[in-house]
Design a protein around this motif. Structure first.
Motif, PDB file in Angstrom:
ATOM      1  N   HIS A   1      -6.573-128.266  -9.631  1.00 35.33           N
ATOM      2  CA  HIS A   1      -7.412-128.781 -10.711  1.00 35.33           C
ATOM      3  C   HIS A   1      -6.619-129.793 -11.535  1.00 35.33           C
ATOM      4  O   HIS A   1      -5.464-129.542 -11.895  1.00 35.33           O
ATOM      5  N   PHE A   2      -7.244-130.922 -11.872  1.00 32.81           N
ATOM      6  CA  PHE A   2      -6.574-131.941 -12.674  1.00 32.81           C
ATOM      7  C   PHE A   2      -7.623-132.787 -13.385  1.00 32.81           C
ATOM      8  O   PHE A   2      -8.832-132.679 -13.114  1.00 32.81           O
ATOM      9  N   ALA A   3      -7.169-133.630 -14.320  1.00 32.61           N
ATOM     10  CA  ALA A   3      -8.077-134.468 -15.094  1.00 32.61           C
ATOM     11  C   ALA A   3      -8.679-135.558 -14.210  1.00 32.61           C
ATOM     12  O   ALA A   3      -7.967-136.238 -13.461  1.00 32.61           O
ATOM     13  N   ALA A   4      -9.988-135.739 -14.309  1.00 32.84           N
ATOM     14  CA  ALA A   4     -10.677-136.688 -13.439  1.00 32.84           C
ATOM     15  C   ALA A   4     -10.226-138.121 -13.666  1.00 32.84           C
ATOM     16  O   ALA A   4     -10.228-138.933 -12.727  1.00 32.84           O
TER      17      ALA A   4
ATOM     18  N   ALA B   1     -13.107-134.046  -5.314  1.00 33.00           N
ATOM     19  CA  ALA B   1     -14.385-134.120  -6.017  1.00 33.00           C
ATOM     20  C   ALA B   1     -14.128-134.191  -7.509  1.00 33.00           C
ATOM     21  O   ALA B   1     -13.156-133.635  -8.012  1.00 33.00           O
ATOM     22  N   ARG B   2     -15.016-134.874  -8.215  1.00 31.71           N
ATOM     23  CA  ARG B   2     -14.913-134.951  -9.661  1.00 31.71           C
ATOM     24  C   ARG B   2     -16.233-134.529 -10.284  1.00 31.71           C
ATOM     25  O   ARG B   2     -17.312-134.767  -9.744  1.00 31.71           O
ATOM     26  N   SER B   3     -16.109-133.871 -11.450  1.00 34.54           N
ATOM     27  CA  SER B   3     -17.274-133.431 -12.201  1.00 34.54           C
ATOM     28  C   SER B   3     -16.954-133.599 -13.673  1.00 34.54           C
ATOM     29  O   SER B   3     -16.181-132.827 -14.250  1.00 34.54           O
TER      30      SER B   3
ATOM     31  N   VAL C   1      -3.546-124.486 -10.177  1.00 36.11           N
ATOM     32  CA  VAL C   1      -3.764-124.445  -8.731  1.00 36.11           C
ATOM     33  C   VAL C   1      -4.118-123.021  -8.338  1.00 36.11           C
ATOM     34  O   VAL C   1      -3.441-122.065  -8.739  1.00 36.11           O
ATOM     35  N   ASP C   2      -5.194-122.884  -7.557  1.00 35.17           N
ATOM     36  CA  ASP C   2      -5.584-121.601  -6.979  1.00 35.17           C
ATOM     37  C   ASP C   2      -5.039-121.555  -5.554  1.00 35.17           C
ATOM     38  O   ASP C   2      -5.506-122.301  -4.683  1.00 35.17           O
ATOM     39  N   PHE C   3      -4.049-120.703  -5.320  1.00 34.72           N
ATOM     40  CA  PHE C   3      -3.449-120.563  -4.004  1.00 34.72           C
ATOM     41  C   PHE C   3      -4.131-119.410  -3.260  1.00 34.72           C
ATOM     42  O   PHE C   3      -4.269-118.312  -3.833  1.00 34.72           O
ATOM     43  N   PRO C   4      -4.540-119.623  -2.011  1.00 32.41           N
ATOM     44  CA  PRO C   4      -5.337-118.609  -1.296  1.00 32.41           C
ATOM     45  C   PRO C   4      -4.507-117.553  -0.588  1.00 32.41           C
ATOM     46  O   PRO C   4      -4.794-117.180   0.556  1.00 32.41           O
ATOM     47  N   TYR C   5      -3.488-117.055  -1.251  1.00 34.39           N
ATOM     48  CA  TYR C   5      -2.651-116.003  -0.692  1.00 34.39           C
ATOM     49  C   TYR C   5      -1.961-115.284  -1.847  1.00 34.39           C
ATOM     50  O   TYR C   5      -1.893-115.811  -2.965  1.00 34.39           O
ATOM     51  N   PRO C   6      -1.466-114.074  -1.617  1.00 35.49           N
ATOM     52  CA  PRO C   6      -0.772-113.340  -2.691  1.00 35.49           C
ATOM     53  C   PRO C   6       0.493-114.065  -3.119  1.00 35.49           C
ATOM     54  O   PRO C   6       1.019-114.912  -2.388  1.00 35.49           O
TER      55      PRO C   6
ATOM     56  N   THR D   1      -9.236-130.027  -2.810  1.00 37.55           N
ATOM     57  CA  THR D   1      -9.430-128.795  -2.048  1.00 37.55           C
ATOM     58  C   THR D   1      -8.835-128.960  -0.657  1.00 37.55           C
ATOM     59  O   THR D   1      -9.119-129.938   0.039  1.00 37.55           O
ATOM     60  N   ILE D   2      -8.005-128.015  -0.269  1.00 34.19           N
ATOM     61  CA  ILE D   2      -7.384-128.002   1.057  1.00 34.19           C
ATOM     62  C   ILE D   2      -7.817-126.724   1.755  1.00 34.19           C
ATOM     63  O   ILE D   2      -7.548-125.621   1.266  1.00 34.19           O
ATOM     64  N   GLY D   3      -8.520-126.874   2.877  1.00 29.75           N
ATOM     65  CA  GLY D   3      -9.039-125.710   3.584  1.00 29.75           C
ATOM     66  C   GLY D   3      -8.633-125.685   5.038  1.00 29.75           C
ATOM     67  O   GLY D   3      -8.026-126.622   5.565  1.00 29.75           O
ATOM     68  N   GLU D   4      -8.988-124.605   5.689  1.00 31.02           N
ATOM     69  CA  GLU D   4      -8.663-124.386   7.098  1.00 31.02           C
ATOM     70  C   GLU D   4      -9.923-124.517   7.950  1.00 31.02           C
ATOM     71  O   GLU D   4     -10.838-123.710   7.822  1.00 31.02           O
ATOM     72  N   ARG D   5      -9.968-125.507   8.828  1.00 33.53           N
ATOM     73  CA  ARG D   5     -11.055-125.560   9.813  1.00 33.53           C
ATOM     74  C   ARG D   5     -10.839-124.475  10.867  1.00 33.53           C
ATOM     75  O   ARG D   5     -11.787-123.893  11.377  1.00 33.53           O
TER      76      ARG D   5
END
Length: 351
Positions: free
Chosen positions: A210-213, A125-127, A173-178, A134-138
């Motif tokens: 996160h990166f430049a659009a 997505a860009r804003s 980068v926001d990593f979803p683990y410690p 975004t990488i998520g877990e189904r």
């Protein structure tokens, strides 16, 4: 999220922390395979697997990548319930190769991976001037959650860099683990600006890069011939691309920077390194780069830094970077960012 310590120096040698090796072997182990034997078959000593501080040569890690994928017939290493059969990476590459821009290529990649890895969710997505991958877990990543995210980000980021023929900077980068024990390597592989989950964070938080659009508008610079050469190294070649510890790339970049505003030729730089031009070109190619790519990346990075942090006039900056005419710098800058130098500077300061 907790950020990493910016003073934490990453390893500089072309090696990989053992944590990545163990992650790559986790799926095979869950299937009853002997991880020690798999590692030994590519030259990784069993003693290293038991040493939390161990590091293995990058070439051995790349070989392990290909070996585990072939052995399991799964290019996702047995991390997910549905295997990603050998050959999937090739068709992923072929599916994105005809895209006009990086943004289109990533959209195609997300659709392809949705087919072969149904438990994975990928969106881009860009804003305004910013974009997010975004990488998520189904379904929860059950085998090795940390390495699953590490591999997926490396797959998409590394492939993106190769498609456009340059390194793509991740702002954060926001990593979803410690923080894992091998987090120092993240600076070499992803970005120096990594943030990690805190104990109370939601367990189903996705990874967000996160990166430049404007990077999404970069044109693809690879063709079928380049793809054939790329695939010759197997999917494991992704592990060696666009890392920040590539020795020859770093040495050439340093020599070019010291010489500015002069721009030494390949022959001149090779002589200073006591190499023939052909040998230097071959070594740079082995590190997934070229003399021209290093020169342009250096000028781009310096231009962005000085425009964003100083008031140096554009014409002066063009001369400092070795451009004979400001108009040549203007055209190059528009090619890098999609904006003129003045517009980019205004956006950074007031956007």
């Amino acid at each position: 999220m907790h950020a990493t310590n910016p003073e934490l120096a990453p390893p500089s040698r072309a090696t990989v922390a053992i944590g990545f090796v163990l992650g790559m072997l986790a799926g095979a182990s869950a299937q009853g395979r002997d991880p020690v034997q798999l590692a030994a078959e590519v030259g990784i000593d069993a003693a290293l697997l038991a040493d939390p501080a161990a590091r293995v040569p990058l070439a051995h890690y790349a070989a392990l990548y290909n070996h585990v994928a072939t052995t399991l017939d799964d290019e996702a290493f047995g991390l997910f319930p549905q295997p990603m059969r050998v050959g999937s990476f090739e068709f992923l590459c072929r599916g994105v190769l005809g895209a006009a821009t990086l943004g289109e290529a990533l959209a195609r990649a997300a659709r392809f991976l949705r087919l072969v890895l149904p438990d994975v969710s990928i969106t881009v997505a860009r804003s305004g001037e910013h974009a997010q991958l975004t990488i998520g877990e189904r379904q929860p990543f059950a085998v090795d959650r940390v390495f699953s995210f590490e591999w997926l980000l490396r797959l998409l980021h590394g492939l993106s860099c190769w498609l456009v023929g340059r390194g793509i900077a991740l702002d954060a980068v926001d990593f979803p683990y410690p923080p894992p024990a091998h987090m120092a390597d993240y600076t070499l592989i992803y970005t120096a600006h990594s943030r990690f989950a805190a104990p109370g964070d939601s367990p189903d938080t996705p990874l967000v890069a996160h990166f430049a659009a404007n990077l999404l508008d970069l044109p693809l610079r690879r063709d079928e011939a380049a793809l054939a050469r790329f695939l010759a190294g197997g999917p494991g070649r992704l592990t060696t691309l666009y890392r920040r510890d590539r020795e020859m790339v770093t040495r050439v970049r340093d020599l070019l920077r010291e010489a500015l505003p002069e721009l030494p030729t390949l022959e001149t730089v090779a002589a200073r390194l006591h190499l023939s031009p052909r040998t230097l070109a071959r070594r740079l190619e082995a590190e997934a780069s070229s003399f021209r790519a290093i020169r342009e990346a250096l000028r781009r990075d310096l231009a962005l830094a000085r425009l964003g942090q100083t008031d140096v006039p554009v014409a002066t900056l063009a001369a400092e970077l070795g451009y004979a005419e400001p108009s040549a710098f203007f055209r190059a800058f528009v090619g890098w960012t999609g904006q003129s130098p003045s517009s980019w500077r205004r956006g950074r300061r007031f956007g």
